[in-house]
Scaffold this active site. Sequence first.
Site, PDB file in Angstrom:
ATOM      1  N   SER A 115       0.853  -1.184   0.000  1.00 28.46           N
ATOM      2  CA  SER A 115       0.000   0.000   0.000  1.00 28.46           C
ATOM      3  C   SER A 115       0.890   1.236   0.000  1.00 28.46           C
ATOM      4  CB  SER A 115      -0.892   0.004   1.242  1.00 28.46           C
ATOM      5  OG  SER A 115      -0.102   0.331   2.365  1.00 28.46           O
ATOM      6  N   LYS A 116       0.234   2.387  -0.008  1.00 27.58           N
ATOM      7  CA  LYS A 116       0.988   3.649  -0.069  1.00 27.58           C
ATOM      8  C   LYS A 116       1.991   3.788   1.082  1.00 27.58           C
ATOM      9  CE  LYS A 116      -1.880   6.512  -2.957  1.00 27.58           C
ATOM     10  NZ  LYS A 116      -3.317   6.249  -2.840  1.00 27.58           N
ATOM     11  N   ARG A 117       1.674   3.118   2.188  1.00 25.04           N
ATOM     12  CA  ARG A 117       2.607   3.183   3.328  1.00 25.04           C
ATOM     13  C   ARG A 117       4.003   2.723   2.940  1.00 25.04           C
ATOM     14  NH1 ARG A 117       1.989  -0.714   6.748  1.00 25.04           N
ATOM     15  NH2 ARG A 117       0.456  -1.813   5.516  1.00 25.04           N
TER      16      ARG A 117
END
Length: 469
Positions: free
Chosen positions: A241-243
Site C-alpha cells: 500500500s501507499k505506506r
Amino acid sequence: MVKVRFAPSPTGYLHIGGARTALINWLHAKKTGGKFVLRVEDTDEERSTPEMTQAILDGLSWLGITWDEGPHFQSHNKRIHQDLSYKMLANGTAYRCFCSKEELERRKNELAKPEEWRYDGKCRGISKEESDRRALAGEFFVIRCRIPDGRIEWDDVVKGKISFDASQIEDLVLLRSDASPTYNLSVVADDYSMGITHIIRGEDHISNTPKQIAIYKALGIDPPLFGHLPLILGPDKKKLSKRHGTTSVIAYKDEGILPLAMFNFLASMGASLDEDRCLAREEIVERFELQKLKKSPSVFDRERLNFINGKLIGGMPLDEIRELVVPVFKKLYPFLPFPDDKAVNLMRSRARNVPELATALYPFAADDFYYDEKVLQKLNHESVTKNFLGLIYKLSSIEDPSWSAAEIEKALRAYAEERGIHAKELIHPSRLFLTGKGESPSIFDLFEAMGKQASLKRLERGLNFLNAG
Ligand code: GLU
C-alpha cells in the site's frame, strides 16, 4: 481463441498490482496469439474521472502494454446490463425485492450477530403477478439474482479448485432501485458480450467470483476460466500500500526506472521468472506459461527493481543509453560538455538508473566535484602527500597513445613496488580524486576512460586539496 481483458476502475493511477494484472493478461494473449481487451470500468460516477482513465492508459503505454480492442467504457453499456437483469427477471433466475434499505437495516439489527447478516430471501417467494402489480403501482424495488442451493466451484487457473457453499452467498442485487446495474452484473454482462475466455485478476476479487458464476449459471452460460493472482506484499509482508512508498507505476519513470525494467519486475511477481538479468519482452512472452503462475504472494522488492534496472542500463546498446542520459545530463549541467562514449560505457556498469548515471559522469566533464567526506577521512593523508607527486610523475611518463588500463596498472604497480608500499595506498585515493567517491568501476579503466590529461589534473587537485588541509 483466447481473449483476455484488463478492466481497471479509473478511480486512481495504474498501481503496481493493477499493472501486474494487466501484464499477466497481456502475456497470456501474446503467448497464445489471442486478444487483449481493455475495458474501463467507470460505473462509479463519483469516483471515476477522465484524468484517471488517461493516467491508466499512459501507464500501460509506458510499460509497452498494447491492447487489441478498446478501450471500452463500461458506462456505455448500461442499457445492455439493465436488459440482462430484466431477461433474468423474465426467466425467473432473478426476482424483484421490495425491501427498503431501512427495513433491511432493521432486520439486520434484530440478529444476535448483525455482522453476519445476509439477505434473508424475504421477497424470493413473491409471485410474478404480485411482483408485476407492485412494480406497476410504483413501489421501489431492486432486482436480485436467485442463488441456487448447493456448491459453487471452479478450477482456478492459479489456485486450483475453489469451492463455496452457495448458502453463504446472499441473493445479490443486480439492479439497484435507481435502475443502475451493480458491479457483478456489469462485469458478467461485459465479459460475456466481449467473448472473454480467461478472467485473470487479483485475489481481492475471489469473493466476487462465485457471485459471477451464479449469474452465468442463471443465464445458462458456461463461465469463462478464472485465475486469481496472489497479493503483492510490502517488505513487511503486509499488503502493498501507499505506506510502503510509491505504488503508482508511472511515478517510477521519474525515479529513473526504465519501462522494460518495470516490465521484467512485474512479470517476475506473477510468472515463474526469477532471472538475474533483464529480458526482452519477446523472451518473457516465450517463457510465459499460464499454468505456471506463482501461487504464493510476491514481495515488492525495491532493491530488485533497481538491480534489474541497472542490468538493463548495463546491457542496452550504447546509442540507446546515450539517448536517455544526454537529456538528463544537459538538464542537470546545461553548460558542461557531455562526456564521450568510453566514459558512458564504463560508468553505466554500476548505475542503477539514468539520473545516477548522469551524475556519475560529472567528474568526466568538470573537476570541481566534492569528495565524499567519509572516504576522505579514511585516507592516509601522509601517504598521499608522500607518494602522489611521484605517482603523477610516473603516470605522466606513459606516452599518450599507450594510455590504456593495462599500461596504467603496470606503471602504478611498479611505482608502488619502488616505494615499498601497497598498491591500495595509491588506488583508494586515486578513486576518490577521480570520482569523488569511494566506489567505482576498476580504477585503471577509469584512468583510461578519463584520459591522461584529465586524470592527472584530478590527481593534482586531490593532492593540493590534502596539502592545503
Ligand atoms: N474493475 C475492477 C478493479 O479495478 C476489476 C474487475 C475485474 O477484473 O473483474 O478492481
